[in-house]
Design a protein around this motif. Structure first.
Motif, short mmCIF file in Angstrom:
data_model
loop_
_atom_site.label_atom_id
_atom_site.label_comp_id
_atom_site.label_asym_id
_atom_site.label_seq_id
_atom_site.Cartn_x
_atom_site.Cartn_y
_atom_site.Cartn_z
N VAL A 134 0.86 -1.19 0.00
CA VAL A 134 0.00 0.00 0.00
C VAL A 134 0.89 1.23 0.00
CG1 VAL A 134 -1.89 -1.13 1.25
CG2 VAL A 134 -0.13 0.13 2.52
N THR A 135 0.30 2.35 -0.33
CA THR A 135 0.97 3.65 -0.21
C THR A 135 0.14 4.51 0.73
OG1 THR A 135 1.94 3.61 -2.42
CG2 THR A 135 1.65 5.77 -1.41
N MET A 136 0.75 5.11 1.72
CA MET A 136 0.03 6.04 2.57
C MET A 136 -0.23 7.31 1.77
SD MET A 136 -0.47 4.24 5.09
CE MET A 136 0.17 2.77 5.89
N TYR A 137 -1.46 7.77 1.80
CA TYR A 137 -1.86 8.89 0.95
C TYR A 137 -1.29 10.20 1.50
CZ TYR A 137 -4.91 11.64 -2.11
OH TYR A 137 -5.40 12.49 -3.06
N GLN A 138 -0.13 10.57 0.97
CA GLN A 138 0.58 11.74 1.48
C GLN A 138 -0.20 13.04 1.30
OE1 GLN A 138 3.49 11.37 3.27
NE2 GLN A 138 2.94 9.21 2.99
N TRP A 142 -7.53 14.65 4.79
CA TRP A 142 -7.88 14.43 6.19
C TRP A 142 -6.72 14.87 7.08
CZ3 TRP A 142 -12.75 13.66 7.06
CH2 TRP A 142 -13.54 12.97 6.14
N VAL A 143 -5.56 14.33 6.81
CA VAL A 143 -4.35 14.68 7.55
C VAL A 143 -3.17 14.46 6.62
CG1 VAL A 143 -2.77 13.94 9.38
CG2 VAL A 143 -5.19 14.19 9.88
N LYS A 144 -2.23 15.38 6.59
CA LYS A 144 -1.06 15.22 5.75
C LYS A 144 -0.32 13.93 6.13
CE LYS A 144 3.13 17.56 4.16
NZ LYS A 144 4.01 18.75 4.29
N GLY A 145 -0.05 13.12 5.13
CA GLY A 145 0.60 11.84 5.38
C GLY A 145 -0.37 10.69 5.44
N GLY A 146 -1.66 10.98 5.70
CA GLY A 146 -2.70 9.96 5.63
C GLY A 146 -2.85 9.05 6.83
N ILE A 156 -6.13 5.23 8.94
CA ILE A 156 -5.19 5.08 7.84
C ILE A 156 -5.89 5.36 6.51
CG2 ILE A 156 -3.63 3.52 6.62
CD1 ILE A 156 -3.19 2.02 9.21
N ASN A 157 -5.45 6.40 5.84
CA ASN A 157 -5.93 6.74 4.49
C ASN A 157 -4.84 6.30 3.52
OD1 ASN A 157 -6.99 9.89 2.89
ND2 ASN A 157 -7.40 7.78 2.36
N PHE A 158 -5.11 5.24 2.78
CA PHE A 158 -4.07 4.61 1.98
C PHE A 158 -4.48 4.54 0.52
CE2 PHE A 158 -7.06 1.35 3.09
CZ PHE A 158 -7.13 0.53 1.97
N LEU A 203 -9.98 4.08 3.34
CA LEU A 203 -9.91 4.58 4.72
C LEU A 203 -10.32 3.47 5.67
CD1 LEU A 203 -9.51 6.99 6.65
CD2 LEU A 203 -11.92 7.54 6.32
N VAL A 204 -9.50 3.20 6.67
CA VAL A 204 -9.80 2.18 7.66
C VAL A 204 -9.36 2.70 9.03
CG1 VAL A 204 -7.59 1.02 7.24
CG2 VAL A 204 -9.47 -0.25 8.30
N ALA A 205 -10.09 2.31 10.08
CA ALA A 205 -9.77 2.74 11.44
C ALA A 205 -9.59 1.52 12.33
CB ALA A 205 -10.87 3.64 11.99
N PHE A 206 -8.64 1.61 13.25
CA PHE A 206 -8.37 0.51 14.18
C PHE A 206 -8.47 1.01 15.62
CE2 PHE A 206 -6.08 -0.61 10.29
CZ PHE A 206 -6.57 -1.88 10.06
N ASP A 207 -9.24 0.28 16.42
CA ASP A 207 -9.43 0.62 17.83
C ASP A 207 -8.18 0.24 18.61
OD1 ASP A 207 -10.33 1.09 20.38
OD2 ASP A 207 -12.22 0.03 20.13
#
Length: 241
Positions: A134-138, A142-146, A156-158, A203-207
């Protein structure tokens, strides 16, 4: 008003194109941002990533960031009401609700894939969790760097390659089988040999609640992942919620 409606329609179309074949909500901006660039009225539509916080089977509030809470005044209730991350379109309302930062009107809400930290399976990690890059969406809006931590969630925005034939598998696991460093994690992607036809963002989120309590201290949270350029590690400041 017409201009605002047009912008909302365009944003909704963009959001719909962001729903990829793996069931991950795709998106492109952080916290809340006004869709009208020339106004700050209560009627403006806003876009944000939130945590849905259930209070009962049919009531909830939204955590916008670590300190801002939203109370929905209309009758919009998400289906399968449970705590998870979501993308929400909303309007600020003048009414005040005791105990909450803002009262809002919910226009639309779309769930973000939200998962707990998975188990490290040792030699079976590659087979089960995959090792697709994957590539982190720089340039993520949402946030610079993803990649960022908010409300106890790692977001994680990838970007990766999708074909639309198979659902992809995304996980966050401890970086070592014996969990020597609990704050060292690994982001895994299993594409299940889905044809690599298009690059799309997800976009995925982890608790993170199962991580050891930092007891008020700030530690470095390391996230390892496989990129198209080889193995990489991201470090973020982390303090238990």
């Amino acid at each position: 008003k017409n201009r605002n409606n047009k912008l909302i329609d365009e944003a909704m179309k963009t959001l719909r194109t962001f729903i990829v074949m793996l069931g991950v909500i795709l998106s492109s901006t952080a916290f809340y941002s006004c869709l009208k660039d020339d106004g700050n009225s209560l009627n403006d539509a806003n876009l944000g990533i939130v945590t849905i916080k259930p209070l009962s089977s049919d009531s909830y509030y939204l955590q916008l960031d670590d300190t801002t809470t939203l109370w929905p005044m209309n009758n919009y209730v998400p289906s399968n009401l449970k705590e998870r991350r979501a993308i929400v379109y909303f309007q600020f309302l003048p009414e005040k609700t005791a105990g909450y930062t803002h009262s809002v009107n919910i226009i639309r809400m779309d769930s973000v894939l939200t998962k707990p930290i998975a188990e490290n399976l040792g030699a079976k990690n590659d087979e089960v969790y995959g090792k697709d890059p994957v590539t982190m969406y720089q340039n993520s809006l949402w946030v610079k760097g993803g990649v960022w931590i908010e409300d106890g969630y790692l977001n994680i925005n990838f970007i990766s390659e999708f074909g639309g034939y198979k659902k992809h598998f995304l996980n966050l696991i401890p970086a070592s089988e014996n969990n020597q460093d609990p704050y060292s994690l690994e982001f895994r992607h299993n594409a299940y040999d889905d044809p690599k036809t298009t690059r799309q963002e997800g976009l995925v989120a982890f608790d993170l609640k199962t991580l050891p309590d930092t007891k008020g201290e700030t530690v470095k949270l390391k996230i390892k992942y496989k990129s198209y350029d080889g193995d990489k590690t991201i470090e973020l400041d982390y303090k238990s919620k």
